[in-house]
Design a protein around this motif. Structure first.
Motif, mmCIF file in Angstrom:
data_model
loop_
_atom_site.group_PDB
_atom_site.id
_atom_site.type_symbol
_atom_site.label_atom_id
_atom_site.label_comp_id
_atom_site.label_asym_id
_atom_site.label_seq_id
_atom_site.Cartn_x
_atom_site.Cartn_y
_atom_site.Cartn_z
ATOM 1 N N SER A 81 54.021 97.212 15.991
ATOM 2 C CA SER A 81 54.160 97.593 17.278
ATOM 3 C C SER A 81 55.607 97.105 17.546
ATOM 4 C CB SER A 81 52.983 96.538 18.143
ATOM 5 O OG SER A 81 53.275 96.706 19.532
ATOM 6 N N ARG A 85 59.201 99.392 18.933
ATOM 7 C CA ARG A 85 59.734 99.102 20.189
ATOM 8 C C ARG A 85 61.216 98.725 19.932
ATOM 9 N NH1 ARG A 85 55.276 96.133 21.169
ATOM 10 N NH2 ARG A 85 56.471 94.101 21.104
ATOM 11 N N GLU A 97 61.015 86.129 19.455
ATOM 12 C CA GLU A 97 59.548 85.703 19.668
ATOM 13 C C GLU A 97 59.319 84.121 19.082
ATOM 14 O OE1 GLU A 97 57.016 89.767 19.526
ATOM 15 O OE2 GLU A 97 56.882 88.543 17.533
ATOM 16 N N ILE A 125 65.415 85.349 29.478
ATOM 17 C CA ILE A 125 63.833 85.574 29.612
ATOM 18 C C ILE A 125 63.341 84.269 28.941
ATOM 19 C CG2 ILE A 125 64.088 88.039 29.473
ATOM 20 C CD1 ILE A 125 63.024 87.717 26.689
ATOM 21 N N THR A 127 59.449 84.094 28.434
ATOM 22 C CA THR A 127 58.178 84.562 27.765
ATOM 23 C C THR A 127 58.192 85.737 27.163
ATOM 24 O OG1 THR A 127 57.405 85.898 29.890
ATOM 25 C CG2 THR A 127 57.236 83.642 30.111
ATOM 26 N N ALA A 128 57.224 86.056 26.161
ATOM 27 C CA ALA A 128 57.420 87.099 25.000
ATOM 28 C C ALA A 128 57.058 88.325 26.029
ATOM 29 C CB ALA A 128 56.289 86.757 24.091
ATOM 30 N N ASP A 129 56.362 88.192 27.189
ATOM 31 C CA ASP A 129 56.014 89.391 28.143
ATOM 32 C C ASP A 129 57.388 89.957 28.484
ATOM 33 O OD1 ASP A 129 53.335 88.888 27.570
ATOM 34 O OD2 ASP A 129 52.957 87.840 29.535
ATOM 35 N N GLU A 130 58.378 89.385 28.536
ATOM 36 C CA GLU A 130 59.612 89.870 29.121
ATOM 37 C C GLU A 130 60.633 90.429 27.769
ATOM 38 O OE1 GLU A 130 61.441 87.274 32.547
ATOM 39 O OE2 GLU A 130 60.375 86.061 30.952
ATOM 40 N N TYR A 132 60.552 93.351 26.062
ATOM 41 C CA TYR A 132 60.903 94.474 26.176
ATOM 42 C C TYR A 132 62.034 94.740 26.817
ATOM 43 C CZ TYR A 132 59.468 94.626 30.967
ATOM 44 O OH TYR A 132 59.425 94.407 32.410
ATOM 45 N N LYS A 133 62.421 93.854 27.669
ATOM 46 C CA LYS A 133 63.627 94.220 28.802
ATOM 47 C C LYS A 133 64.877 94.015 27.828
ATOM 48 C CE LYS A 133 61.785 91.951 32.589
ATOM 49 N NZ LYS A 133 62.093 90.949 33.986
#
Length: 400
Positions: A81, A85, A97, A125, A127-130, A132-133
């Motif tokens: 995954s 990306r 990460e 950033i 957090t890992a949720d960010e 992708y930016k």
């Protein structure tokens, strides 16, 4: 009497990193656009106190004193995954990460929609949720703003920072910080061809919105849905409010093609002091182009663990901190030991700066006078003329 500060004499002497603006204690320096959209520092003389901190922070005009790499590798993340990306092998994402998991931050270029366009700028950033930016290549100059001040504040709070950018931006950060002894700072410089202006990219996005009759929400310079290579994609909202995606080849994209042809970079890119194997970052990362020639035995076709179509990164280790980071990466990736010369064989920017394309002056003149839409029209006329010329030449009988 107050000393007059002169930051550069010619445009080619400024890379636009904004280290000088970050260093100014009076915020007397603003990064202002020229007629092509490239940003240069301008000093408000009434605010300037002549302290010279801006000149001290500037690294671009100084001699490159960085050492040669300690080691070189090819790398591909095992996380499918994450790999999908990423532009190539997923090095930056794995580093980010790890540092985010320790409570640190990651800093890099994001393309975010602001003021009806996509704006490339450096962000922090947490957090890992960010993440992708920050993932994926962005072939456009990122606006750094006051990011170096933010990095210094985070470091002073005792937190870890992963900073990624072009080599001149990494060198700019070190120039601003004043020294390289920051144990919580890990820097990654990218193998960089050169940078077109954000305004030119914005004009290109506007052209796409007219073509698609929609709103462009994101642009991927490296779309891997059809394999590792130089395809891009436009993600947009159509006239009915539905999300769509269009994959485009670099050959059919005016912006992408002119970028690869070295036609649209800022003046300083053509004399970049970091276009060599002596790099400012703790790590240097990019695509391992030509890996099938340098290390054919590692590829899946030969029974190896690397799947070329999914993207493979090259990594140059330039410091002890970089060495420690590489040891961490090795636990989550397929890794092959290489040589710096092998990495540089098809990454020409590790050998010398880009050379201006033959149409650069013409393209910039068209852009300055008429905007990007006129550049787009010129590009397709130019491509058509080349096709016709090639066809005519093919009809000429060959001499035996």
């Amino acid at each position: 009497m107050k000393k007059e500060i002169i930051l550069f004499d010619r445009k080619e002497d400024c890379c636009g990193c904004a280290a000088c603006a970050n260093a100014c204690p009076r915020r007397a320096i603003k990064m202002e656009k020229d007629e092509y959209g490239f940003r240069y520092p301008v000093i408000a003389k009434e605010q300037c106190i002549g302290c010279g901190l801006c000149q001290k922070a500037c690294s671009f005009g100084k001699e490159n004193t960085y050492s040669s790499p300690l080691a070189a590798y090819g790398l591909q993340a095992k996380d499918e995954s994450l790999l999908a990306r990423s532009a190539s092998g997923g090095v930056f994402a794995m580093l980010a990460e790890a540092i985010l998991a320790e409570g640190g931050v990651a800093v890099g270029c994001a393309l975010e929609r602001e003021e009806d366009t996509l704006r490339p700028h450096h962000i922090v950033i947490e957090t890992a949720d960010e993440l992708y930016k920050l993932q994926g290549s962005k072939y456009v100059q990122s606006e750094t703003g006051y990011i170096y001040n933010k990095v210094r504040k985070i470091l002073s709070d005792g937190r870890r920072v992963l900073f990624s950018g072009t080599p001149c931006q990494v060198a700019g950060l070190y120039g601003f910080l004043g020294e390289k002894k920051h144990p919580n700072l890990l820097t990654v410089d990218l193998i960089c061809h050169g940078t077109p202006s954000a305004d030119m990219f914005s004009g290109y996005i506007s052209v796409w919105e007219k073509k698609l009759k929609g709103k462009v929400l994101d642009f991927k310079f490296r779309d891997k849905s059809e394999g590792w290579g130089l395809n891009g994609s436009v993600i947009y909202e159509d006239a009915f409010g539905k999300m769509q995606k269009k994959v485009i080849s670099s050959y059919r994209s005016s912006y992408y093609h002119l970028f690869l042809a070295q036609e649209t970079y800022r003046d300083s890119c053509y004399r970049c002091p970091y276009a060599s194997l002596s790099r400012p970052g703790d790590l240097t990362i990019g695509d391992f182009w030509g890996i099938e020639k340098q290390h054919p035995e590692i590829l899946s076709q030969k029974g190896g663990a690397f799947v070329k179509e999914k993207g493979i990164s090259c990594v140059l280790v330039n410091s002890e901190k970089g060495k420690a980071a590489m040891e961490m990466l090795a636990r989550r990736a397929n890794v092959t030991v290489s040589k710096a010369e092998a990495v540089a064989a098809e990454n020409k920017q590790l050998n010398q700066p880009s050379v201006p394309g033959k149409n650069r002056d013409k393209i910039l003149s068209i852009y300055r006078k008429h905007g990007y839409e006129a550049v787009e029209k010129w590009f397709f006329r130019y491509q058509m003329r080349r096709k016709i010329k090639k066809k005519l030449l093919s009809l000429v009988p060959k001499k035996h």
